[in-house]
Design a protein around this motif. Structure first.
Motif, PDB file in Angstrom:
ATOM      1  N   ALA A   1      26.402 -20.997 -16.680  1.00 33.37           N
ATOM      2  CA  ALA A   1      26.499 -20.274 -17.949  1.00 33.37           C
ATOM      3  C   ALA A   1      27.540 -19.159 -17.865  1.00 33.37           C
ATOM      4  O   ALA A   1      28.311 -18.932 -18.814  1.00 33.37           O
ATOM      5  CB  ALA A   1      25.137 -19.706 -18.325  1.00 33.37           C
ATOM      6  N   ASP A   2      27.563 -18.465 -16.758  1.00 32.71           N
ATOM      7  CA  ASP A   2      28.544 -17.400 -16.541  1.00 32.71           C
ATOM      8  C   ASP A   2      29.955 -17.973 -16.569  1.00 32.71           C
ATOM      9  O   ASP A   2      30.858 -17.451 -17.245  1.00 32.71           O
ATOM     10  CB  ASP A   2      28.255 -16.727 -15.200  1.00 32.71           C
ATOM     11  N   PHE A   3      30.153 -19.062 -15.847  1.00 30.28           N
ATOM     12  CA  PHE A   3      31.469 -19.699 -15.816  1.00 30.28           C
ATOM     13  C   PHE A   3      31.882 -20.164 -17.211  1.00 30.28           C
ATOM     14  O   PHE A   3      33.022 -19.964 -17.640  1.00 30.28           O
ATOM     15  CB  PHE A   3      31.452 -20.891 -14.854  1.00 30.28           C
ATOM     16  N   ARG A   4      30.963 -20.792 -17.914  1.00 27.45           N
ATOM     17  CA  ARG A   4      31.272 -21.324 -19.243  1.00 27.45           C
ATOM     18  C   ARG A   4      31.658 -20.197 -20.207  1.00 27.45           C
ATOM     19  O   ARG A   4      32.674 -20.290 -20.914  1.00 27.45           O
ATOM     20  CB  ARG A   4      30.064 -22.105 -19.773  1.00 27.45           C
ATOM     21  N   PHE A   5      30.876 -19.129 -20.229  1.00 28.81           N
ATOM     22  CA  PHE A   5      31.159 -18.027 -21.156  1.00 28.81           C
ATOM     23  C   PHE A   5      32.492 -17.361 -20.833  1.00 28.81           C
ATOM     24  O   PHE A   5      33.333 -17.168 -21.719  1.00 28.81           O
ATOM     25  CB  PHE A   5      30.036 -16.984 -21.096  1.00 28.81           C
ATOM     26  N   ALA A   6      32.695 -17.007 -19.558  1.00 26.63           N
ATOM     27  CA  ALA A   6      33.912 -16.303 -19.182  1.00 26.63           C
ATOM     28  C   ALA A   6      35.149 -17.172 -19.387  1.00 26.63           C
ATOM     29  O   ALA A   6      36.195 -16.702 -19.856  1.00 26.63           O
ATOM     30  CB  ALA A   6      33.818 -15.844 -17.724  1.00 26.63           C
ATOM     31  N   GLY A   7      35.032 -18.457 -19.034  1.00 26.00           N
ATOM     32  CA  GLY A   7      36.175 -19.347 -19.155  1.00 26.00           C
ATOM     33  C   GLY A   7      36.565 -19.608 -20.593  1.00 26.00           C
ATOM     34  O   GLY A   7      37.761 -19.670 -20.923  1.00 26.00           O
ATOM     35  N   ARG A   8      35.578 -19.759 -21.461  1.00 24.24           N
ATOM     36  CA  ARG A   8      35.887 -20.006 -22.870  1.00 24.24           C
ATOM     37  C   ARG A   8      36.397 -18.741 -23.541  1.00 24.24           C
ATOM     38  O   ARG A   8      37.256 -18.804 -24.439  1.00 24.24           O
ATOM     39  CB  ARG A   8      34.645 -20.543 -23.580  1.00 24.24           C
ATOM     40  N   ARG A   9      35.887 -17.587 -23.116  1.00 26.99           N
ATOM     41  CA  ARG A   9      36.347 -16.332 -23.717  1.00 26.99           C
ATOM     42  C   ARG A   9      37.816 -16.082 -23.425  1.00 26.99           C
ATOM     43  O   ARG A   9      38.571 -15.675 -24.323  1.00 26.99           O
ATOM     44  CB  ARG A   9      35.507 -15.153 -23.218  1.00 26.99           C
ATOM     45  N   VAL A  10      38.247 -16.297 -22.190  1.00 25.50           N
ATOM     46  CA  VAL A  10      39.655 -16.054 -21.891  1.00 25.50           C
ATOM     47  C   VAL A  10      40.540 -17.036 -22.650  1.00 25.50           C
ATOM     48  O   VAL A  10      41.645 -16.679 -23.101  1.00 25.50           O
ATOM     49  CB  VAL A  10      39.922 -16.095 -20.369  1.00 25.50           C
TER      50      VAL A  10
END
Length: 216
Positions: free
Chosen positions: A102-111
């Motif tokens: 979830a952390d990876f998904r959120f951070a990656g999509r935000r950038v």
């Protein structure tokens, strides 16, 4: 300074980064808690370390992107420097697989969302990566993190799975850098994906000449 973007248009780079993001997300969807704690292909790091690093790298590049958009550039990639970067990775590495994903998904999509907001008139603004690079190169930095560290997870993805565009794009810029900075290094005759793996310190076979630490 050698530009990292080579000939690929900015939108094509963003599309390639998004595709890489989705591929890593797919690998993490089936990751178990036990697998997250197991060693990755990087010495001293578990898979949880690699995933956490990818998320914090996205945060760092997002700060760069927001700085370009607002005109208030981030002075450094990781606030607090290498020690703070390392502490954040250690703190997050032991989380359950679901939270890591979830952390990876959120951070990656935000950038990615932030990078899509950078307008063409701001492409040449410089950001302070390991060296100064232009704003239009930020997607390349993320692309490389995603593709190379996807292999480092030691799951279902190897150098042979790298997209042709990623291999060729990276070789075009990094072989030039290698030649300029280390002209005495012997470049082995290998298939293109294997050559890139050797170049970035992930050799796929024994007996190859040593490569300088990458990024050069």
């Amino acid at each position: 300074m050698t530009s990292l973007h080579a000939e690929l248009p900015y939108q094509e780079l963003l599309d390639a980064v998004e595709e890489s993001q989705v591929r890593v997300e797919a690998s993490l969807e089936v990751l178990t808690d036990g697998q997250a704690l197991e060693p990755s292909m990087l010495p001293g790091w578990s898979r949880g370390h690699v995933i956490t690093h990818l998320a914090r790298n996205a945060d760092a590049l997002n700060r760069f992107a927001i700085g370009v958009i607002t005109g208030e550039s981030a002075p450094e990639m990781y606030p607090g420097g290498p020690a703070a970067r390392g502490a954040a990775i250690e703190e997050g590495a032991g989380r359950p697989a679901e939270l890591l994903a979830a952390d990876f998904r959120f951070a990656g999509r935000r950038v990615l969302d932030s990078l899509r907001l950078i307008s063409e008139d701001r492409f040449e603004i410089l950001v302070n990566w390991r060296k100064s690079v232009s704003a239009r190169d930020i997607p390349v930095l993320r692309w490389r993190e995603l593709e190379i560290h996807h292999v480092d997870l030691g799951l279902d993805y190897t150098a042979a799975d790298w997209p042709w565009a990623f291999v060729e794009h990276t070789l075009r810029t990094e072989l030039h850098e290698l030649s300029a900075l280390h002209p005495d290094v012997s470049v082995p005759d290998l298939p293109r994906a294997e050559l890139l793996a050797w170049l970035v310190g992930r050799p796929t076979r024994a007996g190859l000449p040593p490569a300088p630490a990458w990024p050069f």
